[in-house]
Design an enzyme around this catalytic site. Structure first.
Site, PDB file in Angstrom:
ATOM      1  N   LYS A 127       5.433  99.376  -7.892  1.00 23.60           N
ATOM      2  CA  LYS A 127       6.750  98.908  -7.441  1.00 23.60           C
ATOM      3  C   LYS A 127       6.644  98.620  -5.947  1.00 23.60           C
ATOM      4  CE  LYS A 127       9.532  99.918 -11.103  1.00 23.60           C
ATOM      5  NZ  LYS A 127      10.076 101.264 -11.292  1.00 23.60           N
ATOM      6  N   HIS A 130       9.481  99.240  -0.319  1.00 26.19           N
ATOM      7  CA  HIS A 130      10.484  98.432   0.375  1.00 26.19           C
ATOM      8  C   HIS A 130      11.171  99.218   1.485  1.00 26.19           C
ATOM      9  CE1 HIS A 130      13.692 100.456  -1.828  1.00 26.19           C
ATOM     10  NE2 HIS A 130      12.940 100.335  -2.895  1.00 26.19           N
ATOM     11  N   HIS A 133      12.268 102.827   1.356  1.00 26.71           N
ATOM     12  CA  HIS A 133      11.308 103.933   1.412  1.00 26.71           C
ATOM     13  C   HIS A 133      11.040 104.429   2.816  1.00 26.71           C
ATOM     14  CE1 HIS A 133       9.978 102.237  -2.580  1.00 26.71           C
ATOM     15  NE2 HIS A 133      10.218 103.490  -2.849  1.00 26.71           N
TER      16      HIS A 133
HETATM   17  N1  ARG Z   1       9.113 108.611  -6.869  1.00 28.48           N
HETATM   18  C1  ARG Z   1      10.477 109.001  -6.702  1.00 28.48           C
HETATM   19  C2  ARG Z   1      11.324 107.787  -6.377  1.00 28.48           C
HETATM   20  O1  ARG Z   1      10.813 106.813  -5.835  1.00 28.48           O
HETATM   21  C3  ARG Z   1      10.687 110.006  -5.602  1.00 28.48           C
HETATM   22  C4  ARG Z   1       9.989 111.298  -5.816  1.00 28.48           C
HETATM   23  C5  ARG Z   1      10.626 112.389  -5.060  1.00 28.48           C
HETATM   24  N2  ARG Z   1       9.940 113.636  -5.177  1.00 28.48           N
HETATM   25  C6  ARG Z   1      10.035 114.504  -6.172  1.00 28.48           C
HETATM   26  N3  ARG Z   1       9.306 115.590  -6.128  1.00 28.48           N
HETATM   27  N4  ARG Z   1      10.860 114.306  -7.170  1.00 28.48           N
HETATM   28  O2  ARG Z   1      12.516 107.816  -6.618  1.00 28.48           O
END
Ligand code: ARG
Length: 565
Positions: A127, A130, A133
């Site tokens: 993905k 962007h 982030h």
């Molecule tokens: N990958 C997830 C997202 O982009 C965020 C992860 C956050 N960390 C976690 N331990 N849940 O929404």
């Protein structure tokens, strides 16, 4: 550094054996008005103990104290003993500390022996990386640096979103319509396109969804083809992300993402079963959280596959076992508040008392100024493009300001990217904010370029004067404007601790602006290169400690402080 408050306590204690150090410490006040001194000791409560009127007690104490080198004046006003810190003693205390500690000024050892995990950034594979982030990435990086500076043993983790049913979808889409060369050449946009196409096609051809689920199941079962494709998607994505991390100067100790826990889930689920936590609901396994006013946590789907939340639980347990953390911090958007509340509760119900040491640090949304960067449907704004544009625009500004600057390229990077980081960390993290180019790249506002420029100006003064600044300084020559700068500088250590306590880098950001503003006032009001060499050296030393404090502060935000701009 001399702790003047502690000195006041010492002096008072030597005159009043009836009170303990702690009792005296408790009673000391910092008068809001400097006319009343820097510290004040009220004697009202002592009337009973000494069987004397409070005013008399205060007067007797002052008489007993007499002269003292650290305090220019100790006077009695009504029932108070007022202490006035001697300016030269204060300047000496602050400046010696900065000049000795240099890059370590403001740091501490309070965290020694304590392990703190800071998880941040954590984008999803395949993905776009962007503009949204940027928040977790930059806030998390700063929080990690703040803990480092306080002596904690930190571990930075990028919990990559590299697992889940979406990878089944991606595999199906790639097998149907994908082209290897195109993915290699332009990974994220190509993978994104495939992902979108699968969703569109699945509307007409629903069995694509089943196929996708099947492929994710294959991945979980370690099917070689599924594994190979998944690993490839992950590698090409990571290569893209690494470029952005490189621009931001950010590194991680671990990239253990969601997939890392794929083989650790069965034991976790077993342990939930042992504790009788799992309930069956339509073939799926859930933890009922109704008693805590939360929706149930879905742990395992009816087809046996696990979920985001299951992996978070497995990850926390692994981290406790592997790192034995003191704190386990998650820098993740506030949209996920409920998710974290739910699984923190599940961990607690599993009997892990360390659930209380897992901390979610939420932050608000970033939106984009309309017109400048359009967020038209489907058009994502890549963080990399924002950073590049910041560098290019900075370069243009610098070409006008100082075209002859050596390594202008490198400085434009430090300033351009620094500007984005600084703006990001200027507001309390929980607030939503709008990204604005004007605000970010302004050299005069409360911005990154402004404080970096102040730092460079201090460096240039020191270069021009070409005097070795040591601690042998006529501190008594420094006047009020210099002392004002030192008052701010003295606070640095407390500011860093406060920022850690609240997990709030903006406390440091705002503080650096305060230092820069105090310094610029001093610089405008006090000529530094003067006839009187002793005075010149004293003022240059102020320049030097201000410069050092700005540099150290910027370091905590993840920024560099160029010496020339
Ligand atoms: N990958 C997830 C997202 O982009 C965020 C992860 C956050 N960390 C976690 N331990 N849940 O929404």
């Amino acid at each position: 550094m001399i702790n003047f408050k502690a000195e006041v306590v010492q002096i008072l204690s030597s005159k009043m054996e009836e009170l303990t150090i702690d009792e005296i410490m408790e009673m000391i006040e910092m008068p809001p008005d400097r006319q009343m001194g820097d510290y004040a000791f009220p004697c009202f409560k002592l009337a009973k103990l000494f069987r004397k009127a409070p005013n008399m007690i205060a007067k007797d104490i002052v008489d007993a104290i007499g002269e003292n080198t650290l305090f220019s004046k100790v006077e009695n006003k009504a029932a108070y003993v007022n202490f006035f810190v001697d300016s030269a003693a204060f300047a000496k205390a602050v400046m010696e500390e900065v000049l000795e500690q240099k890059d370590a000024y403001g740091s501490s050892t309070i965290g020694e022996g304590k392990k703190v995990i800071v998880e941040y950034s954590s984008p999803n594979i395949a993905k776009p990386f962007h503009i949204g982030h940027i928040r977790s990435t930059v806030i998390g990086n700063s929080i990690k640096k703040i803990y480092d500076f306080l002596g904690y043993d930190t571990v930075s983790i990028n919990h990559l979103g590299d697992y889940g049913t979406q990878f089944g979808k991606l595999i199906v889409a790639f097998k149907r319509w994908g082209d290897e060369k195109e993915v290699e050449a332009n990974p994220i946009p190509t993978l994104l396109k495939l992902y979108v196409k699968l969703h569109e096609e699945a509307e007409k051809e629903p069995q694509l969804e089943d196929e996708a689920r099947m492929w994710f199941k294959k991945l979980e079962d370690q099917d070689p083809e599924a594994l190979r494709l998944w690993k490839w998607f992950r590698d090409v994505s990571l290569k893209e992300f690494s470029r952005v991390y490189g621009m931001l100067n950010i590194e991680f100790d671990s990239y253990a993402g969601e997939s890392f826990y794929s083989d650790k889930m069965p034991t976790v689920i077993e342990s939930m079963q042992e504790k009788n936590l799992l309930k069956e609901s339509k073939g799926a396994d859930i933890v009922d959280l109704e008693a805590y006013n939360m929706p149930p946590a879905l742990i395992r789907k009816s087809d046996g596959s696990t979920l985001y939340i299951t992996r978070d639980i497995a990850a926390a347990i692994y981290r406790k076992e592997h790192y034995d953390f003191y704190k386990n911090i998650y820098v993740v958007a506030s949209q996920q508040n409920l998710h974290f509340q739910q699984w923190f509760k599940v961990i607690e119900l599993m009997g892990h008392d360390w659930a209380k040491d897992c901390i979610h640090i939420p932050f608000g949304l970033v939106s984009l100024e309309e017109g400048i960067m359009s967020t038209r449907k489907g058009r994502v704004v890549f963080l990399e493009d924002v950073l590049k544009k910041a560098v290019n625009t900075t370069r243009e500004i610098m070409d006008q300001k100082n075209a002859n600057l050596e390594n202008i390229e490198e400085v434009a990077k430090q300033v351009g990217i620094g500007a984005v980081i600084f703006q990001e960390l200027s507001n309390s993290r929980i607030k939503d904010y709008t990204f604005s180019w004007d605000r970010t790249l302004n050299f005069d506002g409360e911005t990154g370029p402004y404080v970096q420029y102040t730092h460079a100006r201090a460096c240039s003064l020191l270069r021009k004067a070409d005097v070795e600044v040591d601690k042998n300084i006529a501190y008594k020559l420094l006047d009020e404007t210099a002392l004002k700068v030192l008052k701010v500088i003295e606070q640095f250590g407390n500011v860093v601790k406060e920022a850690a306590k609240k997990n709030e880098p903006s406390i440091v950001t705002r503080y650096i602006v305060d230092v820069a503003q105090a310094f610029n006032r001093f610089y405008n009001e006090s000529p530094i290169i003067v006839e009187d060499k002793e005075l010149q050296k004293a003022r240059l030393a102020v320049v030097c400690v201000a410069k050092q404090t700005i540099k150290n502060g910027l370091g905590l935000l993840g920024m560099t402080a160029p010496e020339k701009m």
